[in-house]
Design an enzyme around this catalytic site. Structure first.
Site, short mmCIF file in Angstrom:
data_model
loop_
_atom_site.label_atom_id
_atom_site.label_comp_id
_atom_site.label_asym_id
_atom_site.label_seq_id
_atom_site.Cartn_x
_atom_site.Cartn_y
_atom_site.Cartn_z
N CYS A 168 42.34 39.79 29.01
CA CYS A 168 42.93 40.14 30.04
C CYS A 168 43.00 41.86 30.45
O CYS A 168 43.65 42.32 29.51
CB CYS A 168 44.42 39.69 30.47
SG CYS A 168 44.91 40.02 31.94
N HIS A 182 32.48 35.51 33.39
CA HIS A 182 32.51 35.96 34.85
C HIS A 182 31.23 35.55 35.26
O HIS A 182 30.23 35.77 34.72
CB HIS A 182 32.78 37.80 34.75
CG HIS A 182 34.21 37.91 34.57
ND1 HIS A 182 35.17 37.97 35.27
CD2 HIS A 182 34.59 38.28 32.96
CE1 HIS A 182 36.37 38.39 34.65
NE2 HIS A 182 36.07 38.44 33.26
N GLU A 226 40.22 33.97 40.08
CA GLU A 226 40.42 33.69 38.57
C GLU A 226 40.52 32.46 37.94
O GLU A 226 41.29 31.48 38.74
CB GLU A 226 41.66 34.61 38.12
CG GLU A 226 41.49 36.07 38.06
CD GLU A 226 42.30 36.84 37.43
OE1 GLU A 226 42.83 36.37 36.37
OE2 GLU A 226 42.90 37.87 37.75
N CYS A 253 41.66 42.30 38.89
CA CYS A 253 41.12 41.64 37.69
C CYS A 253 40.21 42.69 36.81
O CYS A 253 39.40 43.03 37.33
CB CYS A 253 40.24 40.39 37.85
SG CYS A 253 39.59 39.55 36.23
N GLY A 282 37.27 41.46 35.34
CA GLY A 282 36.42 41.18 36.48
C GLY A 282 35.59 42.53 36.99
O GLY A 282 34.54 42.31 37.10
N1 LIG Z 1 42.25 34.37 34.34
C1 LIG Z 1 41.56 35.19 33.37
C2 LIG Z 1 42.28 36.05 32.36
C3 LIG Z 1 42.94 36.93 33.03
C4 LIG Z 1 41.95 38.22 33.76
C5 LIG Z 1 42.83 39.30 34.10
N2 LIG Z 1 43.45 38.99 35.32
C6 LIG Z 1 42.09 40.52 33.95
O1 LIG Z 1 42.88 41.74 34.52
O2 LIG Z 1 41.11 40.63 33.22
C7 LIG Z 1 40.61 34.24 32.47
O3 LIG Z 1 40.90 32.99 32.31
O4 LIG Z 1 39.70 34.61 31.97
#
Ligand SMILES: N[C@@H](CCC[C@H](N)C(=O)O)C(=O)O
Length: 393
Positions: free
Chosen positions: A181, A272, A327, A336, A339
């Site tokens: 994350c 992603h 997400e 993110c 992301g």
């Molecule tokens: N939901 C994501 C993990 C969290 C990502 C985050 N918000 C970031 O800032 O990178 C997943 O399940 O991969």
């Protein structure tokens, strides 16, 4: 018994073994409310108190605060009194460390809430154990924005392994565990600095499910993170979409509801899917998207065996991109970090942008650079502590 719908609409079974606690809650104004039943994860700050604390915080934010101001609440019947505080200035002392030093009773876990551009996390000091102090089921309840603290995930600061200073683990708000994350790791660095009472520039080696990640706290308080190398080989992302450019899946066709989306798949340790538009609609206006309708269709698409995070991107210039994200395991979030990194990698692979970009997210901008010399992606952005509390179970 069930709890309310999660953001993805799923109803989750309430974990057994957490009795409903009855107690008197005293609001921030000092007026005791009637004894009432609290949710299994009873947070030490009631919503009425939180509202009062917010206006209290706003007042202090408006006037010069010489040091951290805290709002203590009274009223837990537990042997160790549960407290909640709202931080209204940048932490300058080891107040967090002192707060967290109050060792958890069997019934309470202390936390600090952080956010990176509105992507918010319940941070738990787990340095004394490699077993998370909160289970995935408990994380779901804590992350609930109505019945819990409210957050996009729970993050644990754990002992380091393989020469790393610390280990970071995270549960999404649906209880699933991602590998990495980006916004979370910036919060993680600032949380460690608070716990260890460190000032100024510091960097840490963090072991994560995505390998070694190195955040560095800068003089201005922002955190610059070496996010490592992007993974582009389709099966490793993972995606079942066929590769289109060497091993990578670049501008591949993905059918959703009769539209063909053009997607580039990138892993930053976590998967992603980045899209700049459909075959028919080449340019996206991301503000017009119905994210909660289209997002889950990407997340659960059969082409993504581990589900996926999805970024919808609008190109403002060769060095300025705008994105919204759906997400995996958390739904629409304000930012993110992984992301934003994936977006710049995808934009470069598609010839839409330079390697160094500002990426605008709903919660604010991140600076991202995909360096040619080491193939690493670097992310720079803020991380803030906003709330101290205890959750009783
Ligand atoms: N939901 C994501 C993990 C969290 C990502 C985050 N918000 C970031 O800032 O990178 C997943 O399940 O991969």
């Amino acid at each position: 018994m069930t709890v309310g719908p999660t953001r993805s609409g799923a109803h989750l079974q309430r974990a057994k073994g957490f009795p409903v606690i009855s107690r008197t809650v005293t609001t921030a104004t000092g007026t005791p409310s009637r004894s009432r039943s609290l949710q299994p994860w009873a947070v030490a700050m009631s919503s009425a108190a939180a509202a009062a604390a917010t206006s209290f915080a706003a007042k202090f934010a408006a006037s010069p605060a010489p040091s951290r101001r805290c709002l203590p609440l009274r009223g837990s019947p537990s042997p160790r009194r549960a407290v909640a505080m709202m931080a209204v200035s940048t932490p300058r002392s080891s107040a967090a460390a002192a707060f967290l030093e109050r060792r958890e009773s069997e019934r309470a876990v202390h936390f600090v809430k952080y956010h990176g551009l509105g992507n918010d996390f319940i941070m738990v000091d787990n340095r004394d154990s490699d077993v998370p102090k909160v289970t995935p089921e408990e994380a779901v309840k804590l992350c609930d924005r109505n019945f819990g603290v409210g957050a996009d995930g729970v993050i644990f600061v754990m002992p380091g392994v393989n020469g790393a200073d610390y280990t970071m683990r995270i549960f999404n708000s649906d209880g699933s565990e991602p590998e990495m994350c980006g916004n979370g790791v910036r919060c993680f660095a600032r949380f460690i600095a608070e716990l260890e009472n460190l000032q100024g520039i510091h960097s840490f080696k963090i072991h994560t499910g995505a390998g070694l990640i190195i955040p560095e706290i800068q003089n201005d308080g922002k955190v610059k993170v070496d996010m490592g190398q992007p993974i582009l080989s389709g099966p490793d992302v993972p995606t079942k979409l066929p590769s289109t450019k060497n091993e990578a899946v670049v501008q591949a066709d993905l059918a959703i509801d009769g539209s063909i989306w053009q997607v580039t798949c990138v892993s930053m340790g976590n998967p992603h899917c980045v899209t700049f538009g459909t075959k028919e609609l080449k340019v996206l206006h991301v503000d017009d998207l119905n994210l909660s309708d289209v997002g889950p269709k990407f997340e659960h698409h059969e082409m993504f065996p581990a589900r996926t995070n999805t970024e919808f991107v609008q190109v403002l210039s060769h060095s300025h991109l705008k994105m919204r994200v759906w997400e995996r395991g958390a739904g629409a979030t304000l930012a993110c970090g992984t992301g934003a990194c994936a977006v710049v990698v995808a934009a470069v692979l598609e010839g839409r942008a330079e390697r160094k970009c500002v990426v605008d997210l709903p919660g604010g901008p991140l600076e991202i650079e995909w360096r040619e010399n080491d193939n690493h992606v670097y992310m720079t952005g803020p991380a803030e502590a906003v709330f101290y509390g205890s959750a009783v179970h």
